[in-house]
Design a protein around this motif. Structure first.
Motif, PDB file in Angstrom:
ATOM      1  N   GLY A 115      -2.837  85.699 -10.333  1.00 38.08           N
ATOM      2  CA  GLY A 115      -2.710  86.586 -11.482  1.00 38.08           C
ATOM      3  C   GLY A 115      -1.714  87.695 -11.257  1.00 38.08           C
ATOM      4  N   SER A 116      -1.508  88.522 -12.286  1.00 36.44           N
ATOM      5  CA  SER A 116      -0.523  89.594 -12.236  1.00 36.44           C
ATOM      6  C   SER A 116      -1.052  90.788 -11.457  1.00 36.44           C
ATOM      7  N   PHE A 117      -0.124  91.648 -11.045  1.00 37.65           N
ATOM      8  CA  PHE A 117      -0.502  92.834 -10.285  1.00 37.65           C
ATOM      9  C   PHE A 117      -1.395  93.757 -11.111  1.00 37.65           C
ATOM     10  N   ILE A 118      -1.042  93.981 -12.378  1.00 38.28           N
ATOM     11  CA  ILE A 118      -1.820  94.899 -13.210  1.00 38.28           C
ATOM     12  C   ILE A 118      -3.237  94.378 -13.411  1.00 38.28           C
ATOM     13  N   LYS A 119      -3.372  93.074 -13.622  1.00 32.74           N
ATOM     14  CA  LYS A 119      -4.707  92.502 -13.797  1.00 32.74           C
ATOM     15  C   LYS A 119      -5.523  92.644 -12.524  1.00 32.74           C
ATOM     16  N   ASN A 120      -4.923  92.382 -11.369  1.00 35.49           N
ATOM     17  CA  ASN A 120      -5.641  92.536 -10.099  1.00 35.49           C
ATOM     18  C   ASN A 120      -6.009  93.987  -9.841  1.00 35.49           C
ATOM     19  N   GLN A 121      -5.135  94.903 -10.240  1.00 39.83           N
ATOM     20  CA  GLN A 121      -5.432  96.327 -10.065  1.00 39.83           C
ATOM     21  C   GLN A 121      -6.658  96.726 -10.884  1.00 39.83           C
ATOM     22  N   ARG A 122      -6.734  96.240 -12.108  1.00 35.92           N
ATOM     23  CA  ARG A 122      -7.904  96.558 -12.935  1.00 35.92           C
ATOM     24  C   ARG A 122      -9.168  95.944 -12.362  1.00 35.92           C
ATOM     25  N   LEU A 123      -9.084  94.689 -11.902  1.00 35.58           N
ATOM     26  CA  LEU A 123     -10.259  94.051 -11.324  1.00 35.58           C
ATOM     27  C   LEU A 123     -10.768  94.824 -10.114  1.00 35.58           C
ATOM     28  N   ALA A 124      -9.846  95.211  -9.222  1.00 35.36           N
ATOM     29  CA  ALA A 124     -10.253  95.946  -8.021  1.00 35.36           C
ATOM     30  C   ALA A 124     -10.918  97.266  -8.385  1.00 35.36           C
ATOM     31  N   HIS A 125     -10.336  97.977  -9.359  1.00 39.47           N
ATOM     32  CA  HIS A 125     -10.900  99.268  -9.750  1.00 39.47           C
ATOM     33  C   HIS A 125     -12.273  99.096 -10.395  1.00 39.47           C
ATOM     34  N   ARG A 126     -12.435  98.074 -11.257  1.00 39.22           N
ATOM     35  CA  ARG A 126     -13.723  97.880 -11.915  1.00 39.22           C
ATOM     36  C   ARG A 126     -14.788  97.413 -10.933  1.00 39.22           C
ATOM     37  N   ARG A 127     -14.395  96.669  -9.912  1.00 34.27           N
ATOM     38  CA  ARG A 127     -15.372  96.272  -8.894  1.00 34.27           C
ATOM     39  C   ARG A 127     -15.859  97.479  -8.105  1.00 34.27           C
ATOM     40  N   ILE A 128     -14.964  98.432  -7.874  1.00 33.38           N
ATOM     41  CA  ILE A 128     -15.387  99.687  -7.240  1.00 33.38           C
ATOM     42  C   ILE A 128     -16.413 100.400  -8.123  1.00 33.38           C
ATOM     43  N   LEU A 129     -16.124 100.475  -9.428  1.00 34.46           N
ATOM     44  CA  LEU A 129     -17.053 101.140 -10.344  1.00 34.46           C
ATOM     45  C   LEU A 129     -18.409 100.439 -10.374  1.00 34.46           C
ATOM     46  N   CYS A 130     -18.391  99.109 -10.292  1.00 37.63           N
ATOM     47  CA  CYS A 130     -19.649  98.354 -10.270  1.00 37.63           C
ATOM     48  C   CYS A 130     -20.476  98.717  -9.042  1.00 37.63           C
ATOM     49  N   LEU A 131     -19.847  98.753  -7.876  1.00 35.59           N
ATOM     50  CA  LEU A 131     -20.571  99.104  -6.652  1.00 35.59           C
ATOM     51  C   LEU A 131     -21.025 100.561  -6.684  1.00 35.59           C
ATOM     52  N   GLU A 132     -20.180 101.447  -7.202  1.00 42.23           N
ATOM     53  CA  GLU A 132     -20.565 102.855  -7.301  1.00 42.23           C
ATOM     54  C   GLU A 132     -21.780 103.023  -8.216  1.00 42.23           C
ATOM     55  N   LYS A 133     -21.806 102.277  -9.319  1.00 42.89           N
ATOM     56  CA  LYS A 133     -22.948 102.337 -10.234  1.00 42.89           C
ATOM     57  C   LYS A 133     -24.241 101.933  -9.515  1.00 42.89           C
ATOM     58  N   LEU A 134     -24.163 100.878  -8.701  1.00 40.71           N
ATOM     59  CA  LEU A 134     -25.338 100.437  -7.956  1.00 40.71           C
ATOM     60  C   LEU A 134     -25.798 101.514  -6.976  1.00 40.71           C
ATOM     61  N   ILE A 135     -24.854 102.115  -6.262  1.00 41.49           N
ATOM     62  CA  ILE A 135     -25.210 103.141  -5.267  1.00 41.49           C
ATOM     63  C   ILE A 135     -25.856 104.343  -5.947  1.00 41.49           C
ATOM     64  N   ARG A 136     -25.259 104.797  -7.057  1.00 44.38           N
ATOM     65  CA  ARG A 136     -25.793 105.980  -7.739  1.00 44.38           C
ATOM     66  C   ARG A 136     -27.172 105.709  -8.352  1.00 44.38           C
ATOM     67  N   SER A 137     -27.481 104.440  -8.633  1.00 48.20           N
ATOM     68  CA  SER A 137     -28.796 104.128  -9.181  1.00 48.20           C
ATOM     69  C   SER A 137     -29.897 104.231  -8.134  1.00 48.20           C
ATOM     70  N   LYS A 138     -29.506 104.300  -6.855  1.00 50.59           N
ATOM     71  CA  LYS A 138     -30.510 104.316  -5.788  1.00 50.59           C
ATOM     72  C   LYS A 138     -30.459 105.573  -4.930  1.00 50.59           C
ATOM     73  N   VAL A 139     -29.317 106.251  -4.878  1.00 50.47           N
ATOM     74  CA  VAL A 139     -29.169 107.407  -3.998  1.00 50.47           C
ATOM     75  C   VAL A 139     -28.536 108.545  -4.788  1.00 50.47           C
ATOM     76  N   SER A 140     -29.061 109.739  -4.616  1.00 50.28           N
ATOM     77  CA  SER A 140     -28.467 110.923  -5.223  1.00 50.28           C
ATOM     78  C   SER A 140     -27.310 111.391  -4.344  1.00 50.28           C
ATOM     79  N   ILE A 141     -26.095 111.362  -4.877  1.00 54.64           N
ATOM     80  CA  ILE A 141     -24.915 111.720  -4.092  1.00 54.64           C
ATOM     81  C   ILE A 141     -24.046 112.691  -4.870  1.00 54.64           C
ATOM     82  N   ASN A 142     -23.244 113.433  -4.123  1.00 54.33           N
ATOM     83  CA  ASN A 142     -22.307 114.390  -4.706  1.00 54.33           C
ATOM     84  C   ASN A 142     -20.940 113.746  -4.828  1.00 54.33           C
ATOM     85  N   ASP A 143     -20.240 114.012  -5.936  1.00 51.99           N
ATOM     86  CA  ASP A 143     -18.923 113.415  -6.148  1.00 51.99           C
ATOM     87  C   ASP A 143     -17.937 113.774  -5.046  1.00 51.99           C
TER      88      ASP A 143
END
Length: 454
Positions: A115-143
């Motif tokens: 795939g294209s660079f821009i598409k891969n960049q979006r996928l990588a960023h959204r996967r980070i957000l997915c993992l961050e969402k999981l972490i924040r649902s279980k642990v109270s953390i500061n930005d």
């Protein structure tokens, strides 16, 4: 008087009259013994310090894999169930250990090179957000303790996997392409070039091996927790330590606490999304083309639904261009509804807009044109097409390009182009043509505050 000295011994023996020599160790042996003692003491102290440091700092790593072209978490995919169970155990341990705290969280996302660079960049960023969402649902953390890394494509990881287990008859040819790509990491568009070369190798056999056995491990998001252990307080013998009862306040309903165990997550293969597929944002923009003509302008845009947004630009100019015979004075608005072909309001879009403009302009000729009686602005509408792309790593700053055309019936007055020039005549005309030309810089805002407990 007689005396005897025995060499090579640690003693001197002699008699002088009725006196006797005292026993003593030789000077060199004494100094050597003291030196060894100091060296051993320093070595032991260094080892103790290293052990203490090692005991105080630790890290924990969790990595989740994603299906191709997906940023939604499938708990039954790959090793995700095992990783989630390990993460749940870590959370429970952290909850019960009052002497350990998280000092830093490093989040990284990656995509496979198809795939294209821009598409891969979006996928990588959204996967980070997915993992961050999981972490924040279980642990109270500061930005402030979170660090993001959109590493996109791990070519070095792919090289290591190929070195370790790729079929020998294809390994050398594939490695040459990977090494060539690693030498040009500054050019983001070389990913697609490298993959096209790989697809043609051995009639596609190399690419099929990569797709089936290697590329799935490159589609992931990873979190590394850096932990700090406080030392256990020492109890001095002989001193009675008072019993301290720690009273923990009941958590407020709005606090984000450690949640239920991951065993409650269904393991039946059902895909569970841990990040919302659409999150609304709003944008503040300015058009550089209008600014080049000394027309001040600002625009606001709001995501109203998945794939849909509305924008409202305002243009204003009230001055001449170096001479009273050359001017373009206007007050105009052009509200527009846009359809985005991606979910994140980036990339290609199509729009439909309305336009209303008061105007007074002259190009240095014999006449000046103005809307009739200053009460009949031109109004109409049209269609547009454009493209928006991120400028910064966090995707806050963006650049937007668009062009549009429309139809505008207008009734206008023609004046003699001079100071207080007289009215020459009034006319009507329908304008059909270009009505939008944007090269805009935009800044993105979230419509709600995201973050853990502060």
């Amino acid at each position: 008087m007689k005396y005897t000295i025995t060499y090579g011994s640690s003693q001197e023996v002699g008699l002088i009259g009725k006196g006797r020599f005292t026993e003593k160790k030789p000077f060199l042996i004494t100094m050597f013994g003291r030196g060894v003692k100091h060296i051993v003491t320093c070595f032991v102290a260094i080892m103790l310090c290293l052990n203490i440091a090692r005991a105080q700092e630790e890290d924990f790593k969790v990595m989740l894999n994603f299906k191709v072209n997906s940023y939604e978490l499938d708990t039954a995919y790959g090793r995700n169930a095992e990783e989630l169970k390990k993460f749940d155990h870590f959370v429970q341990t952290l909850k019960n250990d009052t002497l350990t705290r998280i000092t830093r969280i490093e989040l990284s996302g990656a995509a496979s090179p198809e795939g294209s660079f821009i598409k891969n960049q979006r996928l990588a960023h959204r996967r980070i957000l997915c993992l961050e969402k999981l972490i924040r649902s279980k642990v109270s953390i500061n930005d402030t303790i979170i660090c993001y890394n959109d590493s996109l494509i791990h070519w070095n990881k792919l090289k290591a996997m190929v070195d370790y287990s790729f079929p020998e008859q294809y390994k050398d040819t594939l490695q040459s392409v990977i090494l060539s790509r690693m030498d040009q990491l500054d050019n983001m568009y070389n990913d697609s070039i490298a993959m096209n070369v790989i697809k043609r190798m051995y009639k596609g056999k190399v690419y099929q091996v990569l797709v089936n056995h290697y590329l799935p491990d490159m589609r992931n998001a990873c979190a590394v927790f850096l932990l700090l252990h406080k030392p256990q307080p020492k109890v001095v013998e002989g001193i009675l330590q008072p019993t301290i009862v720690e009273v923990k306040p009941q958590p407020a309903e709005t606090d984000t606490l450690i949640h239920n165990e991951v065993d409650s997550i269904p393991q039946s293969g059902v895909v569970m999304s841990t990040v919302e597929s659409w999150q609304p944002k709003w944008y503040i923009k300015t058009n550089a083309v209008a600014l080049a003509f000394a027309i001040s302008n600002v625009a606001a845009e709001l995501d109203v639904a998945n794939h849909w947004s509305v924008t409202l630009p305002v243009y204003y100019s009230a001055w001449n261009y170096f001479s009273h015979k050359v001017k373009f004075r206007t007050l105009a608005i052009q509200p527009e509804v846009r359809y985005w072909f991606s979910e994140e309001s980036d990339g290609l879009f199509a729009g439909a807009h309305l336009g209303l403009a008061y105007y007074n302009f002259a190009t240095g000729g014999d006449y000046r044109t103005q809307d009739h009686s200053r009460e009949t602005p031109a109004w109409g509408g049209g269609l547009s097409i454009g493209y928006r792309l991120p400028l910064s790593r966090n995707s806050r700053w963006k650049m937007e390009f668009s062009v549009g055309a429309g139809v505008y019936p207008a009734k206008y007055d023609k004046f003699i182009n001079g100071h207080n020039g007289l009215l020459a005549y009034t006319d009507r005309k329908t304008y059909v043509g270009l009505d939008q030309l944007n090269i805009s810089i935009a800044y993105t805002f979230d419509t709600f505050r995201k973050g853990g407990k502060r």
